[in-house]
Design a protein around this motif. Structure first.
Motif, PDB file in Angstrom:
ATOM      1  N   SER A   1     -13.604  -3.634   3.725  1.00 20.08           N
ATOM      2  CA  SER A   1     -14.451  -2.613   3.090  1.00 20.08           C
ATOM      3  C   SER A   1     -14.380  -2.707   1.571  1.00 20.08           C
ATOM      4  CB  SER A   1     -14.033  -1.211   3.532  1.00 20.08           C
ATOM      5  OG  SER A   1     -14.221  -1.061   4.919  1.00 20.08           O
ATOM      6  N   GLY A   2     -13.182  -2.887   1.049  1.00 16.01           N
ATOM      7  CA  GLY A   2     -13.007  -3.034  -0.402  1.00 16.01           C
ATOM      8  C   GLY A   2     -13.717  -4.254  -0.924  1.00 16.01           C
ATOM      9  N   ASN A   3     -13.684  -5.334  -0.160  1.00 16.04           N
ATOM     10  CA  ASN A   3     -14.355  -6.560  -0.593  1.00 16.04           C
ATOM     11  C   ASN A   3     -15.865  -6.365  -0.672  1.00 16.04           C
ATOM     12  OD1 ASN A   3     -14.079  -9.305  -1.395  1.00 16.04           O
ATOM     13  ND2 ASN A   3     -14.921  -9.913   0.577  1.00 16.04           N
ATOM     14  N   LEU A   4     -16.417  -5.601   0.260  1.00 15.27           N
ATOM     15  CA  LEU A   4     -17.852  -5.332   0.238  1.00 15.27           C
ATOM     16  C   LEU A   4     -18.263  -4.456  -0.944  1.00 15.27           C
ATOM     17  CD1 LEU A   4     -18.431  -4.737   4.054  1.00 15.27           C
ATOM     18  CD2 LEU A   4     -19.155  -6.729   2.700  1.00 15.27           C
ATOM     19  N   LEU A   5     -17.311  -3.702  -1.505  1.00 14.57           N
ATOM     20  CA  LEU A   5     -17.594  -2.819  -2.633  1.00 14.57           C
ATOM     21  C   LEU A   5     -17.369  -3.480  -3.991  1.00 14.57           C
ATOM     22  CD1 LEU A   5     -15.869   0.391  -1.229  1.00 14.57           C
ATOM     23  CD2 LEU A   5     -18.332  -0.033  -1.426  1.00 14.57           C
ATOM     24  N   ARG A   6     -16.862  -4.714  -3.984  1.00 13.53           N
ATOM     25  CA  ARG A   6     -16.571  -5.402  -5.254  1.00 13.53           C
ATOM     26  C   ARG A   6     -17.837  -5.671  -6.046  1.00 13.53           C
ATOM     27  NH1 ARG A   6     -12.923 -10.426  -4.610  1.00 13.53           N
ATOM     28  NH2 ARG A   6     -12.810 -10.174  -6.840  1.00 13.53           N
ATOM     29  N   LYS A   7     -17.704  -5.607  -7.350  1.00 14.97           N
ATOM     30  CA  LYS A   7     -18.820  -5.873  -8.240  1.00 14.97           C
ATOM     31  C   LYS A   7     -18.852  -7.328  -8.669  1.00 14.97           C
ATOM     32  CE  LYS A   7     -19.681  -1.317  -9.352  1.00 14.97           C
ATOM     33  NZ  LYS A   7     -20.510  -0.718  -8.370  1.00 14.97           N
TER      34      LYS A   7
ATOM     35  N   THR B   1       0.841  -1.199   0.000  1.00 11.87           N
ATOM     36  CA  THR B   1       0.000   0.000   0.000  1.00 11.87           C
ATOM     37  C   THR B   1       0.874   1.247   0.000  1.00 11.87           C
ATOM     38  OG1 THR B   1      -0.195   0.001   2.403  1.00 11.87           O
ATOM     39  CG2 THR B   1      -1.905  -1.157   1.170  1.00 11.87           C
ATOM     40  N   LYS B   2       0.344   2.311  -0.607  1.00 11.90           N
ATOM     41  CA  LYS B   2       1.105   3.556  -0.746  1.00 11.90           C
ATOM     42  C   LYS B   2       0.430   4.754  -0.078  1.00 11.90           C
ATOM     43  CE  LYS B   2       3.153   1.917  -4.979  1.00 11.90           C
ATOM     44  NZ  LYS B   2       3.164   1.958  -6.415  1.00 11.90           N
ATOM     45  N   TYR B   3      -0.847   4.625   0.270  1.00 10.91           N
ATOM     46  CA  TYR B   3      -1.562   5.748   0.880  1.00 10.91           C
ATOM     47  C   TYR B   3      -2.768   5.219   1.656  1.00 10.91           C
ATOM     48  CZ  TYR B   3      -4.294   5.040  -3.402  1.00 10.91           C
ATOM     49  OH  TYR B   3      -5.027   4.484  -4.419  1.00 10.91           O
ATOM     50  N   SER B   4      -3.317   6.047   2.498  1.00 10.89           N
ATOM     51  CA  SER B   4      -4.506   5.675   3.256  1.00 10.89           C
ATOM     52  C   SER B   4      -5.655   5.402   2.292  1.00 10.89           C
ATOM     53  CB  SER B   4      -4.871   6.815   4.212  1.00 10.89           C
ATOM     54  OG  SER B   4      -6.024   6.496   4.936  1.00 10.89           O
ATOM     55  N   GLY B   5      -6.302   4.273   2.440  1.00 15.32           N
ATOM     56  CA  GLY B   5      -7.388   3.887   1.543  1.00 15.32           C
ATOM     57  C   GLY B   5      -6.933   3.043   0.367  1.00 15.32           C
ATOM     58  N   HIS B   6      -5.633   2.867   0.200  1.00 20.81           N
ATOM     59  CA  HIS B   6      -5.115   2.130  -0.946  1.00 20.81           C
ATOM     60  C   HIS B   6      -5.541   0.658  -0.916  1.00 20.81           C
ATOM     61  CE1 HIS B   6      -1.420   1.059  -3.623  1.00 20.81           C
ATOM     62  NE2 HIS B   6      -2.533   1.146  -4.329  1.00 20.81           N
TER      63      HIS B   6
ATOM     64  N   GLY C   1      -2.000  -3.658  10.017  1.00 17.89           N
ATOM     65  CA  GLY C   1      -2.714  -3.521  11.279  1.00 17.89           C
ATOM     66  C   GLY C   1      -4.220  -3.538  11.088  1.00 17.89           C
ATOM     67  N   ASP C   2      -4.911  -3.049  12.105  1.00 14.74           N
ATOM     68  CA  ASP C   2      -6.371  -3.018  12.075  1.00 14.74           C
ATOM     69  C   ASP C   2      -6.895  -2.185  10.907  1.00 14.74           C
ATOM     70  OD1 ASP C   2      -6.274  -4.455  14.412  1.00 14.74           O
ATOM     71  OD2 ASP C   2      -6.867  -2.802  15.714  1.00 14.74           O
ATOM     72  N   GLY C   3      -6.241  -1.066  10.635  1.00 14.48           N
ATOM     73  CA  GLY C   3      -6.687  -0.197   9.549  1.00 14.48           C
ATOM     74  C   GLY C   3      -6.582  -0.870   8.196  1.00 14.48           C
TER      75      GLY C   3
ATOM     76  N   VAL D   1      -8.537  -3.905  -3.335  1.00 15.36           N
ATOM     77  CA  VAL D   1      -9.485  -5.013  -3.244  1.00 15.36           C
ATOM     78  C   VAL D   1     -10.751  -4.726  -4.045  1.00 15.36           C
ATOM     79  CG1 VAL D   1     -10.894  -6.413  -1.679  1.00 15.36           C
ATOM     80  CG2 VAL D   1      -8.577  -5.775  -1.029  1.00 15.36           C
ATOM     81  N   LYS D   2     -11.215  -3.505  -4.004  1.00 19.00           N
ATOM     82  CA  LYS D   2     -12.417  -3.125  -4.757  1.00 19.00           C
ATOM     83  C   LYS D   2     -12.238  -3.424  -6.249  1.00 19.00           C
ATOM     84  CE  LYS D   2     -15.261   0.890  -5.884  1.00 19.00           C
ATOM     85  NZ  LYS D   2     -15.393   2.335  -5.723  1.00 19.00           N
TER      86      LYS D   2
END
Length: 81
Positions: free
Chosen positions: A74-80, A41-46, A65-67, A51-52
């Motif tokens: 969260s990304g998995n829940l947004l997958r199409k 990862t390179k940034y927060s939210g990456h 970590g937890d984040g 995963v999305k």
């Protein structure tokens, strides 16, 4: 046929040597017939964005970590797919 794994690693979390842990993961996963693709990862939210946008894979591993874990879920829940 090898199974596909994506290992998402946050290199800034915790105090462990992430390169060493990634090497161990790759070794163990290879022994279990997984073709592993590592993404740092390179940034927060990456992790969420990664995963999305994933196409098919058999296994996703969160190394951080937890984040990082929260972002992966969260990304998995947004997958199409």
């Amino acid at each position: 046929m090898a199974k596909k794994c994506v290992l998402i690693c946050n290199p800034n979390s915790g105090k462990d040597d992430k390169k060493k842990l990634v090497s161990e993961f790759i070794k163990i996963l290879g022994f279990n017939e997984y073709e592993t693709h590592v993404i740092f990862t390179k940034y927060s939210g990456h992790a969420r964005d990664i995963v999305k946008g994933l196409k098919f894979c058999d296994l996703v591993i969160s190394l951080g970590g937890d984040g990082t874990f929260n972002e992966v879920v969260s990304g998995n829940l947004l997958r199409k797919e």
